[in-house]
Design an enzyme around this catalytic site. Structure first.
Site, PDB file in Angstrom:
ATOM      1  CG  HIS A  72     -11.777  60.737  30.159  1.00 28.18           C
ATOM      2  ND1 HIS A  72     -12.338  61.644  31.041  1.00 28.18           N
ATOM      3  CD2 HIS A  72     -11.333  59.709  30.926  1.00 28.18           C
ATOM      4  CE1 HIS A  72     -12.227  61.183  32.275  1.00 28.18           C
ATOM      5  NE2 HIS A  72     -11.610  59.997  32.232  1.00 28.18           N
ATOM      6  CD  GLU A  75     -13.807  63.535  28.146  1.00 32.01           C
ATOM      7  OE1 GLU A  75     -12.889  64.256  28.568  1.00 32.01           O
ATOM      8  OE2 GLU A  75     -14.458  62.769  28.897  1.00 32.01           O
ATOM      9  NE  ARG A 130     -14.558  57.650  32.002  1.00 36.25           N
ATOM     10  CZ  ARG A 130     -14.885  58.855  32.500  1.00 36.25           C
ATOM     11  NH1 ARG A 130     -15.567  59.713  31.792  1.00 36.25           N
ATOM     12  NH2 ARG A 130     -14.523  59.181  33.739  1.00 36.25           N
ATOM     13  NE  ARG A 147     -13.612  58.557  38.535  1.00 38.06           N
ATOM     14  CZ  ARG A 147     -13.850  59.584  37.713  1.00 38.06           C
ATOM     15  NH1 ARG A 147     -12.841  60.291  37.209  1.00 38.06           N
ATOM     16  NH2 ARG A 147     -15.093  59.913  37.385  1.00 38.06           N
ATOM     17  CG  HIS A 199     -11.577  66.080  31.333  1.00 42.06           C
ATOM     18  ND1 HIS A 199     -11.406  64.716  31.267  1.00 42.06           N
ATOM     19  CD2 HIS A 199     -10.628  66.531  32.189  1.00 42.06           C
ATOM     20  CE1 HIS A 199     -10.410  64.357  32.054  1.00 42.06           C
ATOM     21  NE2 HIS A 199      -9.920  65.438  32.626  1.00 42.06           N
ATOM     22  CB  ALA A 200     -15.622  67.512  26.192  1.00 43.12           C
ATOM     23  CE1 TYR A 201     -21.351  64.482  26.861  1.00 42.24           C
ATOM     24  CE2 TYR A 201     -22.797  66.173  27.753  1.00 42.24           C
ATOM     25  CZ  TYR A 201     -22.563  64.866  27.397  1.00 42.24           C
ATOM     26  OH  TYR A 201     -23.567  63.895  27.597  1.00 42.24           O
ATOM     27  CE1 TYR A 251     -19.846  63.487  36.892  1.00 47.01           C
ATOM     28  CE2 TYR A 251     -17.863  62.703  37.969  1.00 47.01           C
ATOM     29  CZ  TYR A 251     -18.577  62.960  36.819  1.00 47.01           C
ATOM     30  OH  TYR A 251     -18.014  62.703  35.593  1.00 47.01           O
ATOM     31  CD  GLU A 273     -15.773  67.890  32.274  1.00 42.14           C
ATOM     32  OE1 GLU A 273     -16.154  67.658  31.101  1.00 42.14           O
ATOM     33  OE2 GLU A 273     -15.332  67.012  33.033  1.00 42.14           O
TER      34      GLU A 273
END
Lengths: 311, 99
Positions: A72, A75, A130, A147, A199-201, A251, A273
């Site tokens: 992304h 990030e 992103r 995705r 990744h973040a965050y 999620y 993350e």
């Protein structure tokens, strides 16, 4: 100046590429740079392979680890960590017995910027971009590179709307960046035992599954590795990370790299993350790069040693 | 200024919906205002008790804050001026660019 590369600052894509070339030239005993393909806009997808060549009396093959940053674009702490990791690996190979063991027994593939088009765009136009920068028939640009993997493609937590930030793409692996990495990892799947994506965050260490709430078959092993890794992070500066499966800790989402890697036979698959939890969000100040990277190094080394000892 | 000062006045606002009704209203509001969702990554992941961080432009953030006050929803302004924080992320780079 390349000689005084500042690992406690964020760097443009061009600076990172120059740095990779430099590391490849100046540390050829430990670093080998190669490209696995090109991005949508034609940029090379560079990977650094770290590790010593196996000596003749050892096995002719070594187990491998894959790490990628910058899926992304916004990030930025991810690519900063990937660079820090390479620097630390080289600088401490002779002085740190743990790092020496890791680089002697394993190969580590480090991809500092998986999404170079998006990363560059976040520097030049939109700091909070992103996605990738591909454009198909529609008016909006980009696909969410996390995705777009061929695992429960475009189901829960992904969008069919090309203008959404979680757009899955017209089909799985439509993004040349994702396809290139998937093809490389698939080819090396017998050797790659750990997959880590940064990744973040959120300050979390996550593992599969993202697309369902069921436990993975080797849950105990992976959960134990994640738990020890967050303890290692905490030991550095007292920062608390949570850990657990993506679906229940963060999620539900589908088409993510961490699930794809796991379903392709990589037994330890993690998504980190990194800092923070929202005070700065994607805008983590350069002054916090150092502590973030130091604690994350401990976690990565911890997970790697877990692999070497076997669960 | 970095990015031609386009983020001047933009805000990042944190809202945690306390129930399903608030979550649904928040989803609707975010879609209407076309905010940039920092977390979670998708509007469809917004439920009760989920932390939502949104980046909204100067105008959109005023509309969002007005709505939140009228709906009696708790919120926290994480960043009151995004441009300032962007400049602070890498102060040496911002200085070099200005020079």
């Amino acid at each position: 100046s390349i000689l005084k590369y500042d690992y406690e600052d964020y760097h443009t894509l061009e600076e990172i590429e120059k740095w990779m070339h430099h590391m490849n030239r100046s540390h050829s005993n430990l670093v080998h740079m190669f490209s696995i393909g090109t991005s949508y806009e034609g940029r090379p997808l560079y990977v650094l392979k770290l590790g010593t060549k196996p000596s003749s009396f050892r096995k002719s093959y070594k187990r491998e680890i894959w790490m990628d940053c910058g899926i992304h674009a916004r990030e930025w702490i991810g690519p900063a960590f990937c660079q820090w990791f390479v620097k630390e690996a080289i600088n401490t190979y002779k002085s740190d017995p743990v790092m020496k063991k890791i680089l002697d027994f394993l190969y580590i593939y480090v991809m500092p910027v998986l999404n170079p088009d998006g990363y560059r765009y976040s520097w030049t136009h939109d700091r909070f971009w992103r996605k990738t920068r591909s454009k198909m028939r529609y008016n909006c640009y980009g696909v969410d590179a996390n995705r777009n993997w061929k695992v429960k493609f475009c189901e829960e937590g992904a969008s069919l709307n090309p203008c959404d930030n979680t757009y899955c793409g017209p089909y799985a692996e439509s993004e040349p960046e994702v396809k290139a990495v998937a093809q490389f990892i698939h080819k090396r799947r017998k050797f790659i035992k750990i997959y880590i994506t940064f990744h973040a965050y959120a300050q979390m260490i996550l593992y599969p599954y993202s697309y369902q709430y069921d436990d993975i078959p080797n849950f105990k092993c992976v959960e134990s590795a994640a738990q020890k890794a967050v303890q290692a992070i905490n030991s550095a500066f007292g920062v608390r990370y949570r850990h657990g499966p993506v679906a229940s800790t963060l999620y539900l989402s589908s088409g993510s790299s961490v699930d794809w890697a796991y379903n392709n036979g990589i037994p330890y698959s993690f998504a980190f993350e990194l800092r923070d939890t929202g005070y700065y969000g994607f805008l983590l100040p350069d002054g916090l790069i150092r502590p973030t990277c130091i604690e994350t190094m401990l976690a990565v080394k911890n997970i790697t040693m877990h692999l070497l000892k076997k669960c | 200024h970095l990015y031609n000062n386009r983020y001047d006045g933009d805000k990042v606002i944190r809202v945690v919906p306390k129930n399903d009704d608030e979550a649904d209203e928040l989803k609707h509001m975010y879609q209407q205002l076309q905010v940039d969702l920092w977390q979670p990554s998708s509007i469809s992941n917004i439920w009760k008790d989920i932390i939502t961080d949104v980046h909204a432009s100067n105008m959109s953030s005023e509309a969002l804050l007005t709505y939140l006050r009228q709906a009696n929803m708790e919120y926290k302004i994480l960043v009151s001026n995004l441009q300032q924080v962007i400049e602070k992320q890498s102060p040496s780079r911002a200085k070099r660019k200005r020079r």
